[in-house]
Enzyme design. Structure first.
Site, PDB file in Angstrom:
ATOM      1  N   ASP A 182      52.300 -57.866  48.450  1.00 62.69           N
ATOM      2  CA  ASP A 182      52.790 -58.393  49.521  1.00 62.69           C
ATOM      3  C   ASP A 182      54.062 -58.999  49.413  1.00 62.69           C
ATOM      4  O   ASP A 182      54.820 -58.804  48.113  1.00 62.69           O
ATOM      5  CB  ASP A 182      52.129 -59.787  49.644  1.00 62.69           C
ATOM      6  CG  ASP A 182      52.228 -60.734  50.909  1.00 62.69           C
ATOM      7  OD1 ASP A 182      52.638 -60.197  52.045  1.00 62.69           O
ATOM      8  OD2 ASP A 182      52.401 -61.968  50.699  1.00 62.69           O
ATOM      9  N   ASP A 194      56.438 -61.568  51.802  1.00 61.50           N
ATOM     10  CA  ASP A 194      56.625 -62.764  51.998  1.00 61.50           C
ATOM     11  C   ASP A 194      55.899 -63.688  51.112  1.00 61.50           C
ATOM     12  O   ASP A 194      54.920 -63.786  50.952  1.00 61.50           O
ATOM     13  CB  ASP A 194      56.457 -63.315  53.491  1.00 61.50           C
ATOM     14  CG  ASP A 194      57.176 -62.540  54.401  1.00 61.50           C
ATOM     15  OD1 ASP A 194      57.638 -63.024  55.484  1.00 61.50           O
ATOM     16  OD2 ASP A 194      57.747 -61.333  54.238  1.00 61.50           O
TER      17      ASP A 194
END
Length: 304
Positions: free
Chosen positions: A95, A97
């Site tokens: 991922d 963010d």
């Protein structure tokens, strides 16, 4: 026979491992061998032997990690327990963010239209799994209508910080033949330049629709969310002919959980409580080099 390993990792900025602490953890590991330092004061392996499982009941590595964590008595040290034979990984999905970077990009975009608090509240609820990711993303993107797309370059230059250890993690795995994909529920305007900077092989994320040079307040469908992250892991694993155990994934939000659970080792990185509780392992104190130590790398083995 030694078949499992507990890897203990603290923050490189605040080394917390001592001989006494390692000895205390070794006492709760069955048939523990001598600790092996991966980075003095920062990371160490403790090999151990699991009890013979009854029938087909698998060994509960997460429960053993919890016992080791309890033995730390509050010391700021992370614990990853896994089989020795399959600890080195060949596919890495991450991922972006609040994982590979310290920010939520959509929240930074919202700051330019004076709506950061409102959008951040929706982001937080989505990441905790309280609301579905896809409608939450559409709602937040709609609030950005009319914003000059050029602010993205300014945000990346002035506001985005890379999570320490991320580049070393990606570049070390790629140097040794691994493949790394940045898979984000965010936007290509961010993942493309940030992924290149960190060193990923590829990035996948959502496309913000523009009206000339301004954001239209819409995101292209279908939205890349939980199911797309899971599908990407399976697709890349099959493309490279890898086993389930060859894969590593990291994330912090509810939309990462399916991907984390499908990986051979799924790591919740400074994650929401529900995500940390459900993932194979969690990292709360160390930086992203913890995922290299978990694979048995010593600090001197890291790529520059």
């Amino acid at each position: 026979m030694i078949d499992h390993v507990a890897t203990l990792v603290s923050s490189p900025e605040r080394p917390a491992l001592s001989d006494a602490l390692l000895a205390r953890v070794a006492q709760v590991l069955p048939g523990a061998g001598s600790p092996h330092m991966l980075n003095p004061g920062v990371a160490a392996d403790i090999p151990f032997r699991t009890p013979a499982a009854a029938g087909d009941v698998p060994y509960d590595a997460r429960a053993q990690a919890d016992r080791a964590r309890a033995a730390l008595d509050g010391a700021p040290v992370d614990v990853v327990v896994q089989p020795v034979a399959t600890r080195r990984k060949r596919l890495f999905l991450a991922d972006m963010d609040s994982t590979m970077i310290g920010q939520e990009c959509i929240d930074e975009l919202a700051d330019f239209v004076g709506l950061k608090d409102r959008v951040s509240e929706i982001t937080e609820r989505a990441m905790r799994g309280e609301i579905a990711f896809e409608p939450a993303l559409r709602e937040r993107v709609a609030l950005l209508a009319g914003l000059d797309a050029g602010v993205v370059d300014r945000i990346i230059a002035e506001r985005i910080t890379l999570t320490p250890g991320g580049s070393a993690l990606v570049r070390t795995m790629r140097r040794d033949g691994g493949y790394a994909a940045l898979v984000s529920g965010g936007f290509t305007l961010f993942t493309a330049p940030i992924g290149r900077t960190i060193g990923f092989d590829e990035d996948r994320s959502n496309v913000l629709i523009t009206d000339g040079t301004r954001l239209a307040g819409r995101v292209a469908e279908p939205i890349l969310g939980k199911e797309a992250k899971l599908a990407t892991l399976i697709e890349l694993r099959n493309r490279f002919g890898l086993a389930h155990a060859d894969t590593l994934a990291v994330g912090d939000g509810a939309n990462d959980l399916a991907m984390l659970n499908e990986a051979g080792l799924g790591v919740a990185f400074r994650a929401k409580p529900a995500v940390a509780a459900a993932a194979h392992a969690r990292v709360e104190h160390a930086d992203l080099t913890a995922l290299l130590y978990a694979q048995g790398y010593r600090v001197e083995d890291f790529a520059a």
